[in-house]
Design a protein around this motif. Structure first.
Motif, PDB file in Angstrom:
ATOM      1  N   MET A   1       0.853  -1.164   0.000  1.00 36.85           N
ATOM      2  CA  MET A   1       0.000   0.000   0.000  1.00 36.85           C
ATOM      3  C   MET A   1       0.905   1.235   0.000  1.00 36.85           C
ATOM      4  O   MET A   1       1.769   1.364   0.865  1.00 36.85           O
ATOM      5  N   ASN A   2       0.684   2.112  -0.958  1.00 38.80           N
ATOM      6  CA  ASN A   2       1.521   3.306  -1.008  1.00 38.80           C
ATOM      7  C   ASN A   2       1.077   4.322   0.057  1.00 38.80           C
ATOM      8  O   ASN A   2       0.073   4.144   0.740  1.00 38.80           O
ATOM      9  N   ARG A   3       1.857   5.371   0.181  1.00 42.18           N
ATOM     10  CA  ARG A   3       1.631   6.352   1.247  1.00 42.18           C
ATOM     11  C   ARG A   3       0.254   7.017   1.129  1.00 42.18           C
ATOM     12  O   ARG A   3      -0.437   7.216   2.133  1.00 42.18           O
ATOM     13  N   HIS A   4      -0.141   7.381  -0.080  1.00 50.39           N
ATOM     14  CA  HIS A   4      -1.428   8.041  -0.292  1.00 50.39           C
ATOM     15  C   HIS A   4      -2.587   7.126   0.119  1.00 50.39           C
ATOM     16  O   HIS A   4      -3.519   7.557   0.817  1.00 50.39           O
ATOM     17  N   ASN A   5      -2.547   5.868  -0.315  1.00 50.54           N
ATOM     18  CA  ASN A   5      -3.600   4.918   0.048  1.00 50.54           C
ATOM     19  C   ASN A   5      -3.620   4.658   1.544  1.00 50.54           C
ATOM     20  O   ASN A   5      -4.689   4.516   2.140  1.00 50.54           O
ATOM     21  N   ARG A   6      -2.451   4.578   2.151  1.00 55.64           N
ATOM     22  CA  ARG A   6      -2.375   4.347   3.592  1.00 55.64           C
ATOM     23  C   ARG A   6      -2.980   5.509   4.368  1.00 55.64           C
ATOM     24  O   ARG A   6      -3.692   5.320   5.352  1.00 55.64           O
ATOM     25  N   LEU A   7      -2.716   6.732   3.930  1.00 59.61           N
ATOM     26  CA  LEU A   7      -3.267   7.910   4.588  1.00 59.61           C
ATOM     27  C   LEU A   7      -4.791   7.929   4.495  1.00 59.61           C
ATOM     28  O   LEU A   7      -5.485   8.171   5.491  1.00 59.61           O
TER      29      LEU A   7
ATOM     30  N   PHE B   1      -6.747   5.344   4.088  1.00 61.62           N
ATOM     31  CA  PHE B   1      -7.222   4.248   4.927  1.00 61.62           C
ATOM     32  C   PHE B   1      -7.256   4.669   6.394  1.00 61.62           C
ATOM     33  O   PHE B   1      -8.239   4.436   7.104  1.00 61.62           O
ATOM     34  N   GLU B   2      -6.188   5.290   6.859  1.00 64.66           N
ATOM     35  CA  GLU B   2      -6.109   5.725   8.255  1.00 64.66           C
ATOM     36  C   GLU B   2      -7.170   6.779   8.573  1.00 64.66           C
ATOM     37  O   GLU B   2      -7.766   6.760   9.653  1.00 64.66           O
TER      38      GLU B   2
ATOM     39  N   TYR C   1     -10.535   4.968   8.765  1.00 65.26           N
ATOM     40  CA  TYR C   1     -10.556   4.148   9.978  1.00 65.26           C
ATOM     41  C   TYR C   1     -10.755   5.022  11.216  1.00 65.26           C
ATOM     42  O   TYR C   1     -11.570   4.708  12.095  1.00 65.26           O
TER      43      TYR C   1
ATOM     44  N   TYR D   1     -11.740   5.525  -4.098  1.00 66.81           N
ATOM     45  CA  TYR D   1     -10.814   4.799  -3.230  1.00 66.81           C
ATOM     46  C   TYR D   1     -11.205   3.323  -3.201  1.00 66.81           C
ATOM     47  O   TYR D   1     -12.388   2.991  -3.141  1.00 66.81           O
TER      48      TYR D   1
END
Length: 51
Positions: free
Chosen positions: A1-7, A9-10, A13, A42
């Motif tokens: 998961m790249n940084r943009h997708n992780r952000l 997601f967080e 959440y 997304y």
């Protein structure tokens, strides 16, 4: 998961857990509508709205 997708997601959440823990004065269905509006492409949102 790249940084943009992780952000993204967080952020999703954190919003959902804050609503569930009553840390924000917002109903879950309103929060989910906002998520759908702001993150329509997304991967997680697309998986939740399929069907």
């Amino acid at each position: 998961m790249n940084r943009h997708n992780r952000l993204n997601f967080e952020l999703i959440y954190k919003l959902v857990t804050d609503v569930q823990n009553r840390e924000v004065d917002l109903e879950l269905d309103i929060a989910l509508q906002g998520i759908l509006q702001h993150f329509p492409k997304y991967w997680l949102v697309r998986n939740l709205t399929v069907g």
